[in-house]
Design a protein around this motif. Structure first.
Motif, PDB file in Angstrom:
ATOM      1  N   ASN A 100       4.876  -7.751 -30.874  1.00 43.01           N
ATOM      2  CA  ASN A 100       4.680  -6.975 -29.837  1.00 43.01           C
ATOM      3  C   ASN A 100       3.366  -6.226 -29.612  1.00 43.01           C
ATOM      4  OD1 ASN A 100       4.783  -4.253 -30.892  1.00 43.01           O
ATOM      5  ND2 ASN A 100       6.616  -3.691 -29.875  1.00 43.01           N
ATOM      6  N   GLU A 101       3.317  -5.771 -28.519  1.00 43.96           N
ATOM      7  CA  GLU A 101       1.765  -5.239 -28.289  1.00 43.96           C
ATOM      8  C   GLU A 101       1.239  -4.058 -29.323  1.00 43.96           C
ATOM      9  OE1 GLU A 101       1.216  -3.891 -24.217  1.00 43.96           O
ATOM     10  OE2 GLU A 101       0.601  -5.858 -23.742  1.00 43.96           O
ATOM     11  N   GLU A 102       2.273  -3.339 -29.733  1.00 50.44           N
ATOM     12  CA  GLU A 102       2.086  -2.177 -30.548  1.00 50.44           C
ATOM     13  C   GLU A 102       1.794  -2.693 -31.975  1.00 50.44           C
ATOM     14  OE1 GLU A 102       4.769   1.111 -29.225  1.00 50.44           O
ATOM     15  OE2 GLU A 102       5.549  -0.874 -28.228  1.00 50.44           O
ATOM     16  N   VAL A 106       9.013  -7.241 -34.454  1.00 48.04           N
ATOM     17  CA  VAL A 106      10.161  -6.870 -33.665  1.00 48.04           C
ATOM     18  C   VAL A 106      11.457  -7.986 -34.071  1.00 48.04           C
ATOM     19  CG1 VAL A 106      11.239  -6.616 -31.656  1.00 48.04           C
ATOM     20  CG2 VAL A 106       8.823  -5.838 -32.109  1.00 48.04           C
ATOM     21  N   VAL A 108      14.892  -9.067 -32.717  1.00 48.89           N
ATOM     22  CA  VAL A 108      15.883  -8.779 -31.698  1.00 48.89           C
ATOM     23  C   VAL A 108      17.307  -9.299 -32.180  1.00 48.89           C
ATOM     24  CG1 VAL A 108      16.199  -9.427 -29.267  1.00 48.89           C
ATOM     25  CG2 VAL A 108      14.031  -9.356 -30.073  1.00 48.89           C
ATOM     26  N   TYR A 109      18.138  -8.470 -32.384  1.00 48.26           N
ATOM     27  CA  TYR A 109      19.338  -8.920 -32.825  1.00 48.26           C
ATOM     28  C   TYR A 109      20.199 -10.002 -32.245  1.00 48.26           C
ATOM     29  CZ  TYR A 109      18.003  -4.580 -35.774  1.00 48.26           C
ATOM     30  OH  TYR A 109      17.304  -4.029 -36.334  1.00 48.26           O
ATOM     31  N   PRO A 146      23.062   6.942 -32.664  1.00 51.24           N
ATOM     32  CA  PRO A 146      23.622   6.214 -31.481  1.00 51.24           C
ATOM     33  C   PRO A 146      22.197   5.389 -30.967  1.00 51.24           C
ATOM     34  CG  PRO A 146      23.267   8.410 -31.007  1.00 51.24           C
ATOM     35  CD  PRO A 146      23.172   8.252 -32.417  1.00 51.24           C
ATOM     36  N   ASP A 147      20.963   5.788 -31.351  1.00 54.66           N
ATOM     37  CA  ASP A 147      19.686   5.051 -30.971  1.00 54.66           C
ATOM     38  C   ASP A 147      19.578   3.711 -31.808  1.00 54.66           C
ATOM     39  OD1 ASP A 147      19.469   7.377 -29.383  1.00 54.66           O
ATOM     40  OD2 ASP A 147      18.013   8.311 -30.600  1.00 54.66           O
ATOM     41  N   VAL A 148      20.041   3.334 -32.701  1.00 60.04           N
ATOM     42  CA  VAL A 148      20.149   2.256 -33.178  1.00 60.04           C
ATOM     43  C   VAL A 148      21.351   1.225 -33.230  1.00 60.04           C
ATOM     44  CG1 VAL A 148      19.718   1.228 -35.526  1.00 60.04           C
ATOM     45  CG2 VAL A 148      18.620   3.383 -34.945  1.00 60.04           C
ATOM     46  N   THR A 149      21.257   0.100 -32.999  1.00 63.05           N
ATOM     47  CA  THR A 149      22.116  -0.864 -32.899  1.00 63.05           C
ATOM     48  C   THR A 149      22.886  -1.169 -34.177  1.00 63.05           C
ATOM     49  OG1 THR A 149      20.710  -2.014 -31.130  1.00 63.05           O
ATOM     50  CG2 THR A 149      22.871  -3.337 -31.938  1.00 63.05           C
ATOM     51  N   ILE A 163      11.687   2.072 -34.834  1.00 60.98           N
ATOM     52  CA  ILE A 163      11.230   2.001 -33.403  1.00 60.98           C
ATOM     53  C   ILE A 163      11.759   2.812 -32.211  1.00 60.98           C
ATOM     54  CG2 ILE A 163      12.823   0.091 -32.923  1.00 60.98           C
ATOM     55  CD1 ILE A 163      10.624  -1.299 -31.248  1.00 60.98           C
ATOM     56  N   GLN A 164      13.046   3.299 -32.918  1.00 59.36           N
ATOM     57  CA  GLN A 164      13.909   3.992 -31.665  1.00 59.36           C
ATOM     58  C   GLN A 164      12.795   5.515 -31.509  1.00 59.36           C
ATOM     59  OE1 GLN A 164      14.789   3.185 -34.649  1.00 59.36           O
ATOM     60  NE2 GLN A 164      15.598   4.742 -35.988  1.00 59.36           N
ATOM     61  N   ARG A 167      10.135   4.777 -29.450  1.00 60.59           N
ATOM     62  CA  ARG A 167      10.195   4.810 -28.177  1.00 60.59           C
ATOM     63  C   ARG A 167      10.521   6.177 -27.405  1.00 60.59           C
ATOM     64  NH1 ARG A 167       8.040   0.999 -27.950  1.00 60.59           N
ATOM     65  NH2 ARG A 167       8.905  -1.164 -28.000  1.00 60.59           N
ATOM     66  N   ARG A 168      11.298   7.054 -28.169  1.00 62.74           N
ATOM     67  CA  ARG A 168      11.602   8.296 -27.641  1.00 62.74           C
ATOM     68  C   ARG A 168      10.308   9.245 -27.660  1.00 62.74           C
ATOM     69  NH1 ARG A 168      16.319  11.740 -27.891  1.00 62.74           N
ATOM     70  NH2 ARG A 168      17.355  10.177 -28.845  1.00 62.74           N
ATOM     71  N   ARG A 171       8.162   7.710 -24.755  1.00 65.45           N
ATOM     72  CA  ARG A 171       8.811   7.714 -23.155  1.00 65.45           C
ATOM     73  C   ARG A 171       8.015   8.254 -22.200  1.00 65.45           C
ATOM     74  NH1 ARG A 171      14.795   9.809 -24.114  1.00 65.45           N
ATOM     75  NH2 ARG A 171      14.862   8.005 -25.614  1.00 65.45           N
TER      76      ARG A 171
ATOM     77  N   ASP B 133      26.553  -3.069 -27.318  1.00 67.45           N
ATOM     78  CA  ASP B 133      25.717  -1.928 -27.947  1.00 67.45           C
ATOM     79  C   ASP B 133      24.472  -2.408 -28.564  1.00 67.45           C
ATOM     80  OD1 ASP B 133      28.218  -0.686 -28.351  1.00 67.45           O
ATOM     81  OD2 ASP B 133      28.713  -1.476 -30.231  1.00 67.45           O
ATOM     82  N   HIS B 134      24.243  -3.594 -28.273  1.00 66.81           N
ATOM     83  CA  HIS B 134      22.870  -4.091 -28.484  1.00 66.81           C
ATOM     84  C   HIS B 134      21.885  -3.822 -27.368  1.00 66.81           C
ATOM     85  CE1 HIS B 134      24.381  -7.919 -27.020  1.00 66.81           C
ATOM     86  NE2 HIS B 134      23.433  -7.806 -25.911  1.00 66.81           N
ATOM     87  N   GLN B 136      19.950  -0.595 -25.553  1.00 68.56           N
ATOM     88  CA  GLN B 136      19.558   0.810 -25.500  1.00 68.56           C
ATOM     89  C   GLN B 136      18.872   1.193 -24.242  1.00 68.56           C
ATOM     90  OE1 GLN B 136      20.495   2.598 -28.248  1.00 68.56           O
ATOM     91  NE2 GLN B 136      20.310   0.881 -29.772  1.00 68.56           N
ATOM     92  N   PRO B 141      13.508   7.596 -18.007  1.00 64.42           N
ATOM     93  CA  PRO B 141      12.395   7.076 -17.508  1.00 64.42           C
ATOM     94  C   PRO B 141      12.544   6.556 -16.208  1.00 64.42           C
ATOM     95  CG  PRO B 141      12.790   5.755 -19.630  1.00 64.42           C
ATOM     96  CD  PRO B 141      13.685   6.898 -19.368  1.00 64.42           C
ATOM     97  N   ASP B 185       9.048  -6.440 -22.533  1.00 64.31           N
ATOM     98  CA  ASP B 185       9.107  -6.895 -23.929  1.00 64.31           C
ATOM     99  C   ASP B 185      10.516  -6.779 -24.348  1.00 64.31           C
ATOM    100  OD1 ASP B 185       8.497  -7.030 -26.617  1.00 64.31           O
ATOM    101  OD2 ASP B 185       7.390  -4.925 -26.919  1.00 64.31           O
ATOM    102  N   CYS B 186      11.039  -7.653 -25.189  1.00 72.98           N
ATOM    103  CA  CYS B 186      12.454  -7.443 -25.811  1.00 72.98           C
ATOM    104  C   CYS B 186      12.762  -5.949 -26.355  1.00 72.98           C
ATOM    105  CB  CYS B 186      12.675  -8.573 -27.025  1.00 72.98           C
ATOM    106  SG  CYS B 186      12.250 -10.276 -26.347  1.00 72.98           S
ATOM    107  N   SER B 187      11.454  -5.652 -27.125  1.00 72.95           N
ATOM    108  CA  SER B 187      11.961  -4.566 -28.017  1.00 72.95           C
ATOM    109  C   SER B 187      12.139  -3.022 -26.989  1.00 72.95           C
ATOM    110  CB  SER B 187      11.041  -4.340 -29.035  1.00 72.95           C
ATOM    111  OG  SER B 187       9.732  -4.008 -28.547  1.00 72.95           O
ATOM    112  N   HIS B 190      16.093  -3.627 -26.657  1.00 73.66           N
ATOM    113  CA  HIS B 190      16.671  -4.061 -27.947  1.00 73.66           C
ATOM    114  C   HIS B 190      16.190  -3.429 -29.156  1.00 73.66           C
ATOM    115  CE1 HIS B 190      19.088  -6.571 -25.187  1.00 73.66           C
ATOM    116  NE2 HIS B 190      18.121  -7.146 -24.597  1.00 73.66           N
ATOM    117  N   TYR B 191      16.758  -2.780 -29.913  1.00 77.16           N
ATOM    118  CA  TYR B 191      16.300  -2.451 -31.308  1.00 77.16           C
ATOM    119  C   TYR B 191      17.423  -1.676 -31.800  1.00 77.16           C
ATOM    120  CZ  TYR B 191      15.185   1.956 -28.478  1.00 77.16           C
ATOM    121  OH  TYR B 191      15.310   2.811 -27.563  1.00 77.16           O
TER     122      TYR B 191
END
Lengths: 238, 191
Positions: A100-102, A106, A108-109, A146-149, A163-164, A167-168, A171, B133-134, B136, B141, B185-187, B190-191
């Motif tokens: 990804n851009e950062e 990544v 994707v599960y 809860p922030d992680v699958t 990454i969670q 993202r936080r 945000r 669940d997958h 988030q 935002p 972006d997927c992420s 999804h993460y």
């Protein structure tokens, strides 16, 4: 590479990188435990280690150097190197892993179909496959993040640089202060051997440390261009 | 004898194969085009332990969504208010309930008090919206970017019973993200 960094800096996109100072690492495994708790990683039975199917997003590689009694222990915390030229990415048939851009590699599960090509192509053995449905003791089910699958059986997983947390922290859209954002491993390291930050920020600690004279990257000759830089352990007595 | 068995068997086998193929085809097509199964509140919406009317609170009393769903602009979840917050307007010590005069309201308020128990427990509301669940999803935002609640949740103020109005399949999310220049972006999710 130079143009890539420049263009991402122009867009003010961060490039997340890590520096690990091996001179500071004592091999205490705090990062391993922190990662396990933060990222909903199932508890590995002893048999899983024997079968080489244990899941650890970060692990401490231990090396013995010399003969007893002049023996030295060397530790190398190894996690997904978030390679800029990642060998795992082009082999995925379903585009479940990409850059990804950062600068993050990544996973994707919900796209992953479990071919395990990526794991086979990773020179660092940083990608781990869920051979079983993850289970936790009943008491620990409420401590899942809860922030992680929670990954199911049959998908690949690996270090995400937390990454969670990224993202936080990002945000609101404003720039993150250097050192304010830490993955679980970095946060838990008692000797601050792990440093995380935005390498596009010239004043960041991570940018300064990665240009230290002791710097090296694991298996750099493969051309994977990792985002994790290690600082060599230097012995005073040679 | 044998030919008679074959005569019966062929159409039976043929019909069952056709049935299986038709079922698989129907499943794939319906999964692709239709809404998720209606167990999560499509159509009528699930029955709630207390018949809380959004109509009265939003349309008649004119409350803002964020008056009750307080963390929607700062957090992942909008959250359902604690009973203490209901108390803020409905003085429960006076059972007549200052702002509720109708008989239904009296009944529901009495039920609410009875449900609380001792020590007081939160109300077990039935979930209306559920994402896999997958995914988030973070409310904050979206609210901060000025997306109104009704974009996804519909005109809640006109719903006696809250029901899901948008299917919230990934195509739904991605279309909206594209239209508004949000990251695809997927992420992002999804993460």
């Amino acid at each position: 590479m130079a143009t890539k960094t420049k263009s991402s800096a122009q867009r003010d996109t961060p490039k997340w990188e890590m520096v690990i100072d091996l001179d500071r690492c004592t091999g205490c495994q705090a990062c391993v435990i922190a990662c396990q708790a933060e990222n909903n990683i199932p508890i590995n039975e002893e048999s899983a280690f024997h079968e080489h199917r244990a899941i650890q997003w970060i692990r401490i590689e231990r090396y013995w150097e010399g003969e007893f009694p002049d023996v030295k222990a060397r530790f190398l915390p190894l996690l997904c190197q978030q390679c800029d030229n990642a060998p795992c990415e082009p082999v995925c048939p379903v585009y479940a892993t990409y850059h990804n851009e950062e600068g993050l590699n990544v996973q994707v599960y919900n796209r992953c179909v479990g071919t395990r090509y990526c794991g086979n192509n990773c020179p660092y053995h940083a990608r781990l496959f869920n051979y079983w449905e993850p289970v936790w003791p009943e008491d620990l089910r409420n401590q899942l993040n809860p922030d992680v699958t929670v990954r199911t059986r049959g998908v690949m997983e690996k270090c995400t640089f937390c990454i969670q947390r990224i993202r936080r922290a990002t945000r609101g859209g404003e720039a993150v202060e250097d050192g304010a954002l830490q993955p679980a491993c970095v946060q838990s390291c008692p000797t601050s051997a792990l440093v995380f930050g935005n390498a596009n920020d010239p004043d960041a600690k991570v940018t300064r440390l990665k240009n230290d004279e002791r710097h090296f990257r694991v298996m750099e000759h493969l051309g994977t261009d990792p985002s994790v830089t290690y600082l060599k352990q230097v012995d005073v007595d040679g | 004898m044998n030919s008679r068995v074959v005569k019966i068997a062929i159409p039976v086998v043929g019909a069952s194969v056709l049935l299986v193929v038709a079922f698989v085809g129907w499943f794939v097509i319906s999964a692709w085009w239709s809404n998720p199964p209606p167990v999560l509140g499509f159509g009528e919406g699930p029955e709630q332990p207390i018949a809380f009317p959004h109509t009265v609170h939003v349309s008649d009393a004119g409350l803002d969504c964020q008056f009750c769903h307080r963390t929607v602009s700062t957090d992942e979840a909008a959250t359902i208010p604690a009973v203490a917050q209901c108390l803020f307007c409905h003085g429960f010590d006076k059972i007549d309930g200052r702002l509720s005069t109708s008989e239904t309201a009296q009944e529901e308020l009495a039920k609410l008090i009875a449900d609380l128990g001792e020590p007081q427990q939160p109300i077990n509301w039935n979930r209306v919206y559920r994402l896999p669940d997958h995914v988030q999803f973070v409310h904050a935002p979206h609210i901060q970017q000025g997306i109104s609640c009704s974009t996804c949740h519909g005109e809640i103020g006109e719903m006696q019973v809250v029901k899901q109005v948008r299917n919230l399949k990934m195509r739904d999310c991605v279309d909206c993200h594209r239209d508004n220049g949000a990251p695809t972006d997927c992420s992002t999710c999804h993460y």
